[in-house]
Design a protein around this motif. Sequence first.
Motif, PDB file in Angstrom:
ATOM      1  N   SER A  17     -16.918 -85.303  -0.519  1.00  0.00           N
ATOM      2  CA  SER A  17     -16.383 -85.970   0.666  1.00  0.00           C
ATOM      3  C   SER A  17     -16.774 -87.440   0.681  1.00  0.00           C
ATOM      4  CB  SER A  17     -16.918 -85.311   1.939  1.00  0.00           C
ATOM      5  OG  SER A  17     -16.524 -83.955   2.022  1.00  0.00           O
ATOM      6  N   LEU A  18     -15.958 -88.231   1.337  1.00  0.00           N
ATOM      7  CA  LEU A  18     -16.246 -89.635   1.621  1.00  0.00           C
ATOM      8  C   LEU A  18     -15.648 -89.960   2.982  1.00  0.00           C
ATOM      9  CD1 LEU A  18     -15.432 -91.635  -1.655  1.00  0.00           C
ATOM     10  CD2 LEU A  18     -17.682 -91.376  -0.604  1.00  0.00           C
ATOM     11  N   ARG A  19     -16.243 -90.939   3.654  1.00  0.00           N
ATOM     12  CA  ARG A  19     -15.648 -91.440   4.884  1.00  0.00           C
ATOM     13  C   ARG A  19     -15.418 -92.939   4.737  1.00  0.00           C
ATOM     14  NH1 ARG A  19     -17.533 -91.661  11.226  1.00  0.00           N
ATOM     15  NH2 ARG A  19     -18.937 -93.292  10.462  1.00  0.00           N
ATOM     16  N   LEU A  20     -14.195 -93.335   4.866  1.00  0.00           N
ATOM     17  CA  LEU A  20     -13.836 -94.742   4.838  1.00  0.00           C
ATOM     18  C   LEU A  20     -13.812 -95.303   6.257  1.00  0.00           C
ATOM     19  CD1 LEU A  20     -10.858 -94.725   2.291  1.00  0.00           C
ATOM     20  CD2 LEU A  20     -13.316 -94.845   1.843  1.00  0.00           C
ATOM     21  N   SER A  21     -14.204 -96.562   6.370  1.00  0.00           N
ATOM     22  CA  SER A  21     -14.147 -97.262   7.652  1.00  0.00           C
ATOM     23  C   SER A  21     -13.318 -98.524   7.495  1.00  0.00           C
ATOM     24  CB  SER A  21     -15.551 -97.631   8.129  1.00  0.00           C
ATOM     25  OG  SER A  21     -16.351 -96.486   8.314  1.00  0.00           O
ATOM     26  N   CYS A  22     -12.725 -98.932   8.586  1.00  0.00           N
ATOM     27  CA  CYS A  22     -11.948-100.173   8.603  1.00  0.00           C
ATOM     28  C   CYS A  22     -12.276-100.894   9.900  1.00  0.00           C
ATOM     29  CB  CYS A  22     -10.465 -99.880   8.501  1.00  0.00           C
ATOM     30  SG  CYS A  22      -9.402-101.333   8.626  1.00  0.00           S
ATOM     31  N   ALA A  23     -13.037-101.963   9.787  1.00  0.00           N
ATOM     32  CA  ALA A  23     -13.394-102.765  10.953  1.00  0.00           C
ATOM     33  C   ALA A  23     -12.301-103.787  11.209  1.00  0.00           C
ATOM     34  CB  ALA A  23     -14.720-103.464  10.711  1.00  0.00           C
ATOM     35  N   THR A  24     -11.935-103.943  12.465  1.00  0.00           N
ATOM     36  CA  THR A  24     -10.851-104.860  12.799  1.00  0.00           C
ATOM     37  C   THR A  24     -11.320-105.930  13.769  1.00  0.00           C
ATOM     38  OG1 THR A  24      -9.967-103.768  14.779  1.00  0.00           O
ATOM     39  CG2 THR A  24      -9.309-102.864  12.639  1.00  0.00           C
ATOM     40  N   SER A  25     -10.617-107.039  13.771  1.00  0.00           N
ATOM     41  CA  SER A  25     -10.860-108.116  14.725  1.00  0.00           C
ATOM     42  C   SER A  25      -9.548-108.851  14.933  1.00  0.00           C
ATOM     43  CB  SER A  25     -11.937-109.069  14.224  1.00  0.00           C
ATOM     44  OG  SER A  25     -11.552-109.656  12.996  1.00  0.00           O
ATOM     45  N   GLY A  26      -9.486-109.597  16.007  1.00  0.00           N
ATOM     46  CA  GLY A  26      -8.261-110.314  16.314  1.00  0.00           C
ATOM     47  C   GLY A  26      -7.615-109.761  17.563  1.00  0.00           C
ATOM     48  N   ARG A  27      -6.379-109.339  17.434  1.00  0.00           N
ATOM     49  CA  ARG A  27      -5.639-108.823  18.585  1.00  0.00           C
ATOM     50  C   ARG A  27      -6.295-107.550  19.115  1.00  0.00           C
ATOM     51  NH1 ARG A  27       0.440-107.969  17.322  1.00  0.00           N
ATOM     52  NH2 ARG A  27       0.331-107.281  19.480  1.00  0.00           N
ATOM     53  N   PRO A  28      -6.057-107.188  20.387  1.00  0.00           N
ATOM     54  CA  PRO A  28      -6.649-105.968  20.947  1.00  0.00           C
ATOM     55  C   PRO A  28      -6.399-104.752  20.079  1.00  0.00           C
ATOM     56  CG  PRO A  28      -5.621-107.252  22.675  1.00  0.00           C
ATOM     57  CD  PRO A  28      -5.281-107.936  21.383  1.00  0.00           C
TER      58      PRO A  28
END
Length: 121
Positions: A17-28
Motif C-alpha cells: 500500500s501507499l498513500r499519495l497526498s496533494c497539497a493545494t493553494s490558491g483558489r478556495p
Amino acid sequence: QVQLVESGGGLVQAGGSLRLSCATSGRPFSSYTLAWFRQAPGAEREFVAAISQSGSTYYSDSVKGRFTISRDNAKNTLYLQMNLLKPEDTAVYYCAAGPITRVEVPFYGNWGQGTQVTVSS
C-alpha cells in the motif's frame, strides 16, 4: 489558479500500500473538483479517480475496489489511498484540479509535478 504539490510516492512490493497526498493553494479548495491521473512510460496519461466538490467519487475500472480518493477541505489536501498494488500500477501519478468532474485530461487546467510510484513483482 491553483497550485498542486504531490507527495508520498515510492517503491513498494506487489500487494503493498501507499498513500499519495496533494497539497493545494490558491483558489478556495472546496470550489473545484479534484482528480488523480497516472502516466506510465510510453503511455498516455490516464484517469485514475476523481472527487467532486460535493464529495462524490469516481474510479477507473482498473483501480476500483483497491484505491480510495478523499479530500480534506480543512487541510486543503487531496489523498489517494492505494491498496493491493500491482506492477501495472507503476507510473507517475499526478493530481489535477478543474471546474467539473470528468475523466478526460483537457478538462483539468491545473496540474501538479507528479510523484513516481513503482510496484515491484
